[in-house]
Design an enzyme around this catalytic site. Structure first.
Site, mmCIF file in Angstrom:
data_model
loop_
_atom_site.group_PDB
_atom_site.id
_atom_site.type_symbol
_atom_site.label_atom_id
_atom_site.label_comp_id
_atom_site.label_asym_id
_atom_site.label_seq_id
_atom_site.Cartn_x
_atom_site.Cartn_y
_atom_site.Cartn_z
ATOM 1 C CG ASP A 10 24.145 24.358 23.044
ATOM 2 O OD1 ASP A 10 23.324 24.159 22.154
ATOM 3 O OD2 ASP A 10 24.371 25.480 23.547
ATOM 4 C CB THR A 12 28.781 29.447 38.415
ATOM 5 O OG1 THR A 12 28.761 29.599 36.999
ATOM 6 C CG2 THR A 12 27.486 28.827 38.897
ATOM 7 C CB THR A 13 27.789 32.108 43.468
ATOM 8 O OG1 THR A 13 26.470 32.408 42.989
ATOM 9 C CG2 THR A 13 28.705 33.278 43.168
ATOM 10 C CG ASN A 60 30.529 40.868 42.852
ATOM 11 O OD1 ASN A 60 30.960 41.534 41.917
ATOM 12 N ND2 ASN A 60 29.305 41.019 43.341
ATOM 13 C CG PHE A 61 34.604 38.044 38.219
ATOM 14 C CD1 PHE A 61 35.977 37.853 38.201
ATOM 15 C CD2 PHE A 61 33.789 36.930 38.301
ATOM 16 C CE1 PHE A 61 36.527 36.583 38.261
ATOM 17 C CE2 PHE A 61 34.319 35.650 38.356
ATOM 18 C CZ PHE A 61 35.689 35.475 38.340
ATOM 19 C CG HIS A 90 21.072 39.312 44.221
ATOM 20 N ND1 HIS A 90 21.651 39.295 45.467
ATOM 21 C CD2 HIS A 90 22.081 39.536 43.340
ATOM 22 C CE1 HIS A 90 22.962 39.494 45.342
ATOM 23 N NE2 HIS A 90 23.250 39.645 44.065
ATOM 24 C CG HIS A 91 17.838 38.806 39.485
ATOM 25 N ND1 HIS A 91 17.621 37.488 39.171
ATOM 26 C CD2 HIS A 91 19.179 38.973 39.517
ATOM 27 C CE1 HIS A 91 18.774 36.884 38.997
ATOM 28 N NE2 HIS A 91 19.750 37.761 39.204
ATOM 29 C CE LYS A 94 22.525 35.503 43.970
ATOM 30 N NZ LYS A 94 23.427 34.874 43.003
ATOM 31 N N GLY A 104 26.574 34.425 46.829
ATOM 32 C CA GLY A 104 27.979 34.098 47.070
ATOM 33 C C GLY A 104 28.738 35.295 47.599
ATOM 34 C CB THR A 105 28.531 38.913 46.753
ATOM 35 O OG1 THR A 105 28.811 38.616 45.388
ATOM 36 C CG2 THR A 105 29.205 40.203 47.160
#
Ligand SMILES: NC(=O)c1ccc[n+]([C@@H]2O[C@H](COP(=O)([O-])OP(=O)(O)OC[C@H]3O[C@@H](n4cnc5c(N)ncnc54)[C@H](OP(=O)(O)O)[C@@H]3O)[C@@H](O)[C@H]2O)c1
Length: 226
Positions: free
Chosen positions: A33, A78-79, A104-105, A135-136, A139, A145-146
């Site tokens: 979109d 987003t990182t 990281n939230f 990570h998976h 990614k 970013g963390t």
């Protein structure tokens, strides 16, 4: 609030779900979109109170530019775009909007950031440091970013640049570990995410906190207030 959630992926779809649970109206846009931020017109943004972005390192800067110049408050999860941080900070200042980003939230990771800051001084005392992140396999950015934020926190505190090793495997949500090693002992600071729900809840709370504010904020500096 009327929220626009950019990104219908693993995290963006949870952000939309959590935001609806907390009583917000949410419109979602995915890449089909919104290629090149083409959907973020003045008309589309007119009824929106704030935008949340969990997209890709390739898409996020066009989204930021369109939303900030459109005068909208924005939370970016987003990182992979932090080399443009200063440019975005200036754009936000020029347009007098509210902007909050975070590597990281999750609240737990933000406690890890503070623990790493406290521990980093030990690098002046015969300790060697290393950051591991897992990570998976899908990614898109490495290091995470963390992990880059942990490295910066440690550098700013101790003057030492510690190396990051990244692993990409399976469906690991996100594991970060700071190891501080000396001839006498080893310190392990480790955070392992069980699900993406913690990221989504932190991001929605960040949007709510940002309402009515102007300025450029990093979640790690404000999470206690959200
Ligand atoms: N800060 C945090 O706490 C935190 C936590 C988790 C993840 N992240 C970061 O958030 C980002 C997303 O992670 P994820 O795991 O959710 O990735 P994901 O599952 O791959 O989702 C990314 C989504 O972005 C969409 N997209 C791409 N270009 C777009 C555009 N121009 N407009 C709207 N949507 C667009 C994609 O849509 P299509 O599928 O249609 O192509 C996809 O659904 C990554 O950078 C990740 O590192 C941050």
């Amino acid at each position: 609030m009327n929220l626009l959630s950019l990104g219908r992926g693993k995290t963006g779809s949870l952000v939309a779900q959590v935001a609806r649970e907390r009583g917000h109206d949410v419109t979602q846009l995915g890449s089909a979109d919104n290629a090149g931020a083409a959907s973020l017109t003045a008309d589309r943004l007119a009824s929106i109170d704030a935008v949340v972005d969990f997209t890709t390192p390739q898409a996020v800067l066009a989204n930021i530019e369109a939303c900030v110049t459109g005068g909208k408050n924005m939370v970016v999860g987003t990182t992979g775009w932090y080399e443009d941080l200063e440019r975005v900070r200036q754009l936000v200042g020029k347009n007098q909007t509210g902007f909050l980003y975070g590597a990281n939230f999750s609240i737990g990771i933000n406690v890890l950031f503070e623990a790493a800051q406290t521990a980093a001084g030990i690098l002046q005392h015969q300790y060697l440091g290393h950051i591991f992140e897992r990570h998976h396999a899908q990614k898109k950015d490495a290091p995470s970013g963390t992990a880059a934020t942990l490295q910066k926190i440690i550098r700013d505190t101790s003057g030492v640049e510690v190396e990051i090793t990244s692993f990409r495997e399976g469906d690991v949500v996100g594991m970060h570990e700071v190891v501080l090693d000396s001839p006498n002992d080893t310190i392990y600071l480790c955070h392992d995410s069980k699900s993406r729900r913690g990221f989504a809840e932190g991001a929605v709370r960040a949007v709510e906190w940002l309402a009515g504010k102007r300025g450029f904020f990093d979640f790690k500096d404000v999470w206690r207030q959200t």
